[in-house]
Scaffold this motif. Structure first.
Motif, PDB file in Angstrom:
ATOM      1  N   ALA A  84      -1.546  15.717  43.344  1.00 41.82           N
ATOM      2  CA  ALA A  84      -0.718  15.747  41.971  1.00 41.82           C
ATOM      3  C   ALA A  84      -1.204  14.868  41.582  1.00 41.82           C
ATOM      4  CB  ALA A  84       0.337  15.719  42.276  1.00 41.82           C
ATOM      5  N   ARG A  85      -1.671  14.179  40.218  1.00 46.64           N
ATOM      6  CA  ARG A  85      -2.318  13.009  39.912  1.00 46.64           C
ATOM      7  C   ARG A  85      -1.147  13.257  38.925  1.00 46.64           C
ATOM      8  NH1 ARG A  85      -7.090  13.180  35.884  1.00 46.64           N
ATOM      9  NH2 ARG A  85      -5.664  13.902  33.727  1.00 46.64           N
ATOM     10  N   LEU A  86      -0.033  11.684  38.623  1.00 46.20           N
ATOM     11  CA  LEU A  86       0.394  10.989  37.329  1.00 46.20           C
ATOM     12  C   LEU A  86      -0.245  10.198  36.436  1.00 46.20           C
ATOM     13  CD1 LEU A  86       2.713  11.005  36.238  1.00 46.20           C
ATOM     14  CD2 LEU A  86       3.779   9.905  37.314  1.00 46.20           C
ATOM     15  N   ARG A  87      -0.497   9.993  35.380  1.00 41.78           N
ATOM     16  CA  ARG A  87      -1.389   8.911  34.503  1.00 41.78           C
ATOM     17  C   ARG A  87      -0.300   8.442  33.857  1.00 41.78           C
ATOM     18  NH1 ARG A  87      -7.548  10.886  32.255  1.00 41.78           N
ATOM     19  NH2 ARG A  87      -7.497  10.492  34.772  1.00 41.78           N
ATOM     20  N   PHE A  88      -0.423   7.314  33.099  1.00 38.46           N
ATOM     21  CA  PHE A  88       0.052   6.431  33.016  1.00 38.46           C
ATOM     22  C   PHE A  88      -1.130   5.623  31.706  1.00 38.46           C
ATOM     23  CE2 PHE A  88       2.466   2.466  31.318  1.00 38.46           C
ATOM     24  CZ  PHE A  88       3.372   2.648  30.356  1.00 38.46           C
ATOM     25  N   ARG A  89      -0.822   5.803  30.739  1.00 39.13           N
ATOM     26  CA  ARG A  89      -1.391   5.144  29.378  1.00 39.13           C
ATOM     27  C   ARG A  89      -1.308   3.863  28.503  1.00 39.13           C
ATOM     28  NH1 ARG A  89      -3.476  10.340  28.545  1.00 39.13           N
ATOM     29  NH2 ARG A  89      -5.514  11.164  29.275  1.00 39.13           N
ATOM     30  N   ARG A  90      -1.658   3.102  28.563  1.00 37.00           N
ATOM     31  CA  ARG A  90      -0.716   1.553  27.108  1.00 37.00           C
ATOM     32  C   ARG A  90      -1.456   1.025  27.356  1.00 37.00           C
ATOM     33  NH1 ARG A  90       5.085  -1.485  28.510  1.00 37.00           N
ATOM     34  NH2 ARG A  90       5.069  -2.046  26.474  1.00 37.00           N
TER      35      ARG A  90
END
Length: 363
Positions: A84-90
């Motif tokens: 699984a991969r959790l991606r957060f963009r900011r």
């Protein structure tokens, strides 16, 4: 492959794989089953305005230049992970948090691996919009469930557990000066042995525009080796899950472990569609009492006395790329490895030749 977007924020992706080596005694090469799913995952959070995105299932992971984590798509059987991969963009940051187990590959009827290789990671990338610069910060934790013995006789067999901390700075405009620097530090346990290791990659060069698009570059690659094979302390850098092929010579005679690689590159477009590249490598052992290993980690030469010196040899690589059609591309090359003192004493004085042509059809 097949991609189905079932909702504005949800999609499915499936990719099968079937690999053959024609005219070989054991021509079927694949995973546990003859035909296999190379990737099969779902994505949630595809809205461009969404900060969070989740991917679960069997998937490829490609980070940086793939020197530590890559899909290894040069090989006939690529690399993928169940995870699984959790991606957060900011803003300019894209932050990935992932866990997965490498899909076991069985070749020519070999037995399945007894234990899995698990990778947990945080990979943070800052890439300002419109800028040729990029910064990567990462922490990678590898756990290999296969218990192995260590350097000291009688030590209990244990699993491998290695933490890799690193950073990579890249500045690569279309023309002009460019450079990249990557440094990685490792600590942990390699079986029962304590593990400490370091790797460094530095490149610089200049690219011109115009019709010929010439490019010149130099590169230095370093990874520590183990100079004492019986002291219970591991010093050889572990290069995790790389795609080594483009970096340390196309003959794949070295990987990022126990090595110095001094590389020079010259490339140009001979025609609007024909690209040519020449690479020169000079390989040295970082630790003369440690082994010389190829891209897959197989030992090619070893002199525990250190009397054979450090000089592995030199390699010349000639590569051309020719897109004959929008859907049909050719890639070909020739590599010549000239053994140095260490290679001559451990493997013999004969040069190594590698020639190939590869065709890619895109639908």
């Amino acid at each position: 492959n097949l991609r189905a977007r079932l909702h504005s924020r949800f999609s499915l992706f499936v990719q099968g794989q079937d690999v053959w080596l024609f005219d070989a005694k054991g021509d079927k090469v694949i995973h546990d089953l003859n035909t296999n799913l190379h990737q099969a995952y779902f994505d949630w959070g595809l809205d461009p305005e969404a900060r969070w995105e989740f991917r679960g299932g069997r998937q490829e992971w490609i980070y940086g230049e793939e020197r530590l984590v890559g899909a290894f798509n040069w090989d006939n059987v690529g690399r993928s992970f169940d995870g699984a991969r959790l991606r957060f963009r900011r803003g300019a940051w894209t932050n990935d948090f992932l866990w997965g187990r490498q899909v076991d590959v069985r070749r020519n009827g070999a037995r399945s691996r007894l234990a899995g290789q698990d990778l947990s990671a945080a990979y943070l990338t800052r890439a300002p919009k419109g800028s040729p610069g990029k910064l990567d910060l990462y922490a990678l934790f590898l756990r290999d469930g296969l218990r192995t013995s260590g350097e000291l006789a009688g030590a209990p067999r244990q699993t491998l557990r290695i933490v890799t901390l690193g950073l990579r700075r890249l500045f690569e405009p279309k023309t002009g000066w460019r450079y990249s620097v990557e440094n990685a530090w490792q600590a942990g346990k390699r079986g029962p042995d304590g593990h400490r290791a370091v790797a460094l990659i530095a490149t610089t060069g200049y690219a011109w525009g115009g019709r010929w698009k010439p490019r010149l570059g130099v590169e230095y690659d370093f990874a520590t080796g183990d100079n004492a094979s019986k002291d219970g302390r591991s010093r050889e850098f572990h290069n995790l899950f790389p795609t080594n092929h483009p970096f340390y010579g196309y003959a794949d005679l070295l990987g990022l472990r126990n090595m110095h690689d001094f590389r020079g590159t010259a490339a140009t477009s001979l025609h609007s569609k024909v690209q040519f590249e020449f690479d020169y490598h000079h390989f040295l052992l970082a630790s003369p009492r440690g082994p010389w290993k190829d891209a897959r980690g197989r030992v090619l030469g070893f002199d525990p006395t250190g009397q054979s010196g450090r000089d592995i040899g030199q390699e010349l690589d000639f590569t051309f790329r020719l897109p004959l059609h929008q859907h049909f591309h050719l890639l070909g090359g020739y590599s010549l490895f000239l053994p140095g003192r260490f290679a001559e004493r451990t493997r013999g004085p004969e040069p190594h030749h590698f020639a190939y042509i590869q065709t890619t059809v895109r639908f």
